[in-house]
Scaffold this motif. Structure first.
Motif, mmCIF file in Angstrom:
data_model
loop_
_atom_site.group_PDB
_atom_site.id
_atom_site.type_symbol
_atom_site.label_atom_id
_atom_site.label_comp_id
_atom_site.label_asym_id
_atom_site.label_seq_id
_atom_site.Cartn_x
_atom_site.Cartn_y
_atom_site.Cartn_z
ATOM 1 N N GLY A 14 33.633 -11.700 19.586
ATOM 2 C CA GLY A 14 33.668 -10.573 20.515
ATOM 3 C C GLY A 14 35.066 -9.974 20.611
ATOM 4 N N ILE A 15 36.073 -10.833 20.773
ATOM 5 C CA ILE A 15 37.458 -10.351 20.840
ATOM 6 C C ILE A 15 37.865 -9.701 19.519
ATOM 7 C CG2 ILE A 15 39.867 -11.095 21.065
ATOM 8 C CD1 ILE A 15 38.812 -13.313 22.968
ATOM 9 N N LEU A 16 37.487 -10.342 18.399
ATOM 10 C CA LEU A 16 37.771 -9.774 17.085
ATOM 11 C C LEU A 16 37.101 -8.411 16.929
ATOM 12 C CD1 LEU A 16 38.878 -10.002 14.192
ATOM 13 C CD2 LEU A 16 36.782 -11.244 13.574
ATOM 14 N N SER A 17 35.875 -8.301 17.411
ATOM 15 C CA SER A 17 35.128 -7.049 17.277
ATOM 16 C C SER A 17 35.766 -5.924 18.081
ATOM 17 C CB SER A 17 33.673 -7.253 17.722
ATOM 18 O OG SER A 17 33.018 -8.174 16.875
ATOM 19 N N VAL A 18 36.196 -6.235 19.307
ATOM 20 C CA VAL A 18 36.864 -5.226 20.136
ATOM 21 C C VAL A 18 38.148 -4.756 19.450
ATOM 22 C CG1 VAL A 18 38.047 -4.813 22.328
ATOM 23 C CG2 VAL A 18 35.859 -6.021 22.303
ATOM 24 N N ILE A 33 6.910 -10.244 16.343
ATOM 25 C CA ILE A 33 8.329 -10.573 16.360
ATOM 26 C C ILE A 33 8.895 -10.407 14.955
ATOM 27 C CG2 ILE A 33 10.008 -12.412 16.762
ATOM 28 C CD1 ILE A 33 8.102 -13.557 18.831
ATOM 29 N N LYS A 34 10.059 -9.759 14.854
ATOM 30 C CA LYS A 34 10.652 -9.482 13.549
ATOM 31 C C LYS A 34 11.935 -10.276 13.296
ATOM 32 C CE LYS A 34 7.912 -6.185 11.986
ATOM 33 N NZ LYS A 34 6.936 -6.193 13.052
ATOM 34 N N GLY A 35 12.444 -11.005 14.292
ATOM 35 C CA GLY A 35 13.677 -11.758 14.089
ATOM 36 C C GLY A 35 14.909 -10.885 14.043
ATOM 37 N N ILE A 36 14.861 -9.731 14.724
ATOM 38 C CA ILE A 36 16.001 -8.818 14.772
ATOM 39 C C ILE A 36 16.800 -9.098 16.041
ATOM 40 C CG2 ILE A 36 16.683 -6.406 15.021
ATOM 41 C CD1 ILE A 36 15.760 -7.032 12.262
ATOM 42 N N SER A 37 18.109 -9.227 15.907
ATOM 43 C CA SER A 37 18.953 -9.497 17.069
ATOM 44 C C SER A 37 19.207 -8.211 17.856
ATOM 45 C CB SER A 37 20.289 -10.098 16.616
ATOM 46 O OG SER A 37 20.974 -9.213 15.749
ATOM 47 N N VAL A 38 19.569 -8.373 19.134
ATOM 48 C CA VAL A 38 19.900 -7.228 19.980
ATOM 49 C C VAL A 38 21.364 -6.872 19.747
ATOM 50 C CG1 VAL A 38 19.963 -6.329 22.331
ATOM 51 C CG2 VAL A 38 18.257 -8.049 21.702
ATOM 52 N N PRO A 39 21.672 -5.653 19.330
ATOM 53 C CA PRO A 39 23.060 -5.282 19.048
ATOM 54 C C PRO A 39 23.986 -5.556 20.222
ATOM 55 C CG PRO A 39 21.567 -3.569 18.284
ATOM 56 C CD PRO A 39 20.732 -4.546 19.059
ATOM 57 N N PHE A 40 25.091 -6.251 19.946
ATOM 58 C CA PHE A 40 26.160 -6.569 20.900
ATOM 59 C C PHE A 40 25.775 -7.615 21.944
ATOM 60 C CE2 PHE A 40 27.083 -2.096 19.686
ATOM 61 C CZ PHE A 40 28.246 -2.349 18.965
ATOM 62 N N LEU A 41 24.500 -8.037 21.993
ATOM 63 C CA LEU A 41 24.092 -8.994 23.020
ATOM 64 C C LEU A 41 23.694 -10.348 22.445
ATOM 65 C CD1 LEU A 41 21.991 -6.844 25.538
ATOM 66 C CD2 LEU A 41 24.348 -7.633 25.775
ATOM 67 N N SER A 42 22.949 -10.357 21.349
ATOM 68 C CA SER A 42 22.489 -11.619 20.765
ATOM 69 C C SER A 42 23.646 -12.404 20.163
ATOM 70 C CB SER A 42 21.436 -11.353 19.687
ATOM 71 O OG SER A 42 20.267 -10.814 20.238
ATOM 72 N N TYR A 43 23.476 -13.728 20.125
ATOM 73 C CA TYR A 43 24.474 -14.589 19.492
ATOM 74 C C TYR A 43 24.472 -14.348 17.990
ATOM 75 C CZ TYR A 43 26.720 -18.798 17.695
ATOM 76 O OH TYR A 43 27.547 -19.661 17.023
ATOM 77 N N GLY A 44 25.654 -14.236 17.429
ATOM 78 C CA GLY A 44 25.763 -14.043 15.984
ATOM 79 C C GLY A 44 26.980 -13.228 15.631
ATOM 80 N N GLY A 45 27.893 -13.819 14.882
ATOM 81 C CA GLY A 45 29.122 -13.136 14.516
ATOM 82 C C GLY A 45 28.894 -11.949 13.607
ATOM 83 N N SER A 46 28.000 -12.093 12.628
ATOM 84 C CA SER A 46 27.755 -11.003 11.676
ATOM 85 C C SER A 46 27.232 -9.763 12.375
ATOM 86 C CB SER A 46 26.748 -11.449 10.613
ATOM 87 O OG SER A 46 27.222 -12.551 9.898
ATOM 88 N N SER A 47 26.254 -9.955 13.251
ATOM 89 C CA SER A 47 25.624 -8.831 13.936
ATOM 90 C C SER A 47 26.624 -8.069 14.796
ATOM 91 C CB SER A 47 24.466 -9.338 14.800
ATOM 92 O OG SER A 47 23.939 -8.297 15.590
ATOM 93 N N ILE A 48 27.390 -8.790 15.604
ATOM 94 C CA ILE A 48 28.310 -8.131 16.522
ATOM 95 C C ILE A 48 29.478 -7.494 15.776
ATOM 96 C CG2 ILE A 48 29.754 -10.168 17.014
ATOM 97 C CD1 ILE A 48 29.810 -9.315 19.919
ATOM 98 N N LEU A 49 29.950 -8.147 14.710
ATOM 99 C CA LEU A 49 31.081 -7.610 13.951
ATOM 100 C C LEU A 49 30.676 -6.381 13.149
ATOM 101 C CD1 LEU A 49 34.038 -7.936 13.200
ATOM 102 C CD2 LEU A 49 33.358 -9.525 11.385
ATOM 103 N N ALA A 50 29.516 -6.438 12.502
ATOM 104 C CA ALA A 50 29.049 -5.296 11.706
ATOM 105 C C ALA A 50 28.772 -4.087 12.597
ATOM 106 C CB ALA A 50 27.792 -5.678 10.930
ATOM 107 N N ALA A 51 28.105 -4.325 13.743
ATOM 108 C CA ALA A 51 27.838 -3.222 14.672
ATOM 109 C C ALA A 51 29.139 -2.627 15.198
ATOM 110 C CB ALA A 51 26.967 -3.717 15.827
ATOM 111 N N SER A 52 30.131 -3.482 15.419
ATOM 112 C CA SER A 52 31.427 -3.011 15.910
ATOM 113 C C SER A 52 32.154 -2.181 14.850
ATOM 114 C CB SER A 52 32.299 -4.198 16.331
ATOM 115 O OG SER A 52 31.712 -4.880 17.426
ATOM 116 N N ILE A 53 32.033 -2.579 13.593
ATOM 117 C CA ILE A 53 32.622 -1.774 12.516
ATOM 118 C C ILE A 53 31.971 -0.394 12.488
ATOM 119 C CG2 ILE A 53 32.803 -1.545 10.001
ATOM 120 C CD1 ILE A 53 33.118 -4.590 9.854
ATOM 121 N N GLY A 54 30.634 -0.377 12.650
ATOM 122 C CA GLY A 54 29.937 0.905 12.689
ATOM 123 C C GLY A 54 30.424 1.783 13.828
#
Length: 387
Positions: free
Chosen positions: A47-51, A352-373
């Motif tokens: 989260g800190i890295l993403s910000v 259910i599709k196994g899709i994480s919630v952007p910025f909320l679900s646990y997962g470094g890849s999801s939060i970092l990629a969304a933050s880059i976007g």
């Protein structure tokens, strides 16, 4: 100047996610025998890295950096996804026989998350140069013009759906592609025919895998009672499936949402996270949020999320650069569809599709990629007339 409101809203969502991961991972930490702060600290790290990444990207010059970053994400992640099945096990993590994560310094990163951002930039860059509906152009001509992008998308679908066994990501990327095409200037007839074709491909992907068929039956077991009431008894009897395949995960998810009521049971007081809902801090984070913080908590998060999307779409609307317009629009669509697919899944509306919630679900890849976007959108916002 980059849009400060968008930066603030994303930062708030990331802070909320750290709190949610801490309270919702209580049982998981005991199950794996790790420290109670294990998942929260990892989420906080990303989260800190993403910000920081968002802030850093926001300082960049969109004319010089957007294209190199976008194509690096697109080409780099594509190469990684193709190479992953051939990499040794100490470099990749496999779940259910599918290799989706690459191990980097003790963390696992999913290239598909970064591919989504890169693919959206590739589409925005290409569409801004070549697409746009012209009077007198027929559907056939539009298909010929779209063919190169269709080939790229089909290749990506094959890698993600078959090699990585992740149909949910294909749904999100496919929906984003369709709507970007429409906003890029394609005709409605072309959009409609492409939508029908996409649905046929989607059905093919479902029937080609037994576990996906079982997942559809599991979802239908939950939804059938309310739907079949509208049909005659003879037809309803043919469509009904045995109740023993009722999806227990969705059942627990709905019970958790119901248990939360208006104001929730209070932080750390949720019960369905205690072994009833596996992956509650990942795929079912909204159900955990609903139980502990109630309808008011969910509504607050939805308002922040929608406000964030409004800022992204406003940036798209206020720019005269079609590439920036389409990219900002695409990032907003990616985040929107991911949120909707997850929310519909945990509430039983769709499988259910196994899709994480952007910025909320646990997962470094999801939060970092969304933050880059979002960081790239903030960089691009310098070319928009914002107020």
């Amino acid at each position: 100047m980059a849009d400060r409101k968008l930066f603030t809203l994303v930062s708030i969502l990331i802070c909320i996610s750290i709190v949610l991961i801490y309270t919702l991972s209580a049982y998981t930490t005991l199950l794996f025998g790790v420290n109670e702060f294990h998942f929260a600290l990892r989420q906080a790290t990303f989260g800190i890295l993403s910000v920081f990444v968002i802030w850093l990207l926001a300082q960049g010059d969109p004319d010089k950096l957007l294209t190199p970053i976008g194509f690096t994400l697109f080409i780099g992640s594509t190469i990684l996804m193709i190479a992953m099945p051939f990499l040794p096990e100490y470099l990749v993590s496999a779940v259910g026989g599918a290799k989706r994560w690459i191990k980097v310094f003790g963390f696992s990163l999913a290239p598909v998350e970064f591919f989504k951002i890169g693919f959206v930039y590739f589409l925005a860059w290409s569409f801004s140069r070549k697409l746009g509906h012209h009077d007198g152009m027929g559907v056939k001509e539009e298909y010929i013009r779209f063919a190169p992008y269709g080939i790229v998308f089909i290749g990506a679908m094959f890698i993600i759906a078959f090699v990585q066994n992740d149909l949910g990501q294909v749904v999100v990327i496919g929906l984003t592609l369709l709507f970007m095409l429409m906003f890029a200037g394609s005709s409605f007839r072309f959009f409609l025919t492409l939508l029908v074709g996409t649905l046929m491909f989607f059905i093919f992907f479902i029937v080609s895998a037994e576990h996906r068929i079982l997942r559809i039956k599991s979802w239908w077991a939950l939804a059938q009672n309310s739907v079949l009431e509208l049909f005659p008894d003879a037809i309803a009897a043919q469509l009904r499936v045995p109740t023993e395949v009722e999806p227990y995960q969705i059942g627990h998810s709905l019970n958790a949402i119901h248990n939360g009521g208006l104001f929730g049971v209070g932080i750390a007081n949720g019960t369905f996270k205690l072994g009833f809902l596996s992956e509650v801090h990942t795929d079912f984070v909204l159900a955990g949020l609903a139980e502990e913080f109630g309808f008011v908590g969910v509504l607050s998060v939805v308002v922040i999320f929608m406000w964030m999307l409004q800022r992204i779409f406003k940036i798209a609307n206020r720019t005269k650069d079609k590439r920036v317009y389409l990219f900002s629009l695409g990032v907003g669509l990616l985040l929107s569809f991911a949120f909707l697919v997850n929310a519909y899944g945990i509430s039983g509306i769709t499988p259910i599709k196994g899709i994480s919630v952007p910025f909320l679900s646990y997962g470094g890849s999801s939060i970092l990629a969304a933050s880059i976007g979002v960081g790239m959108v903030l960089m691009a916002s310098k070319k928009a007339k914002m107020k």
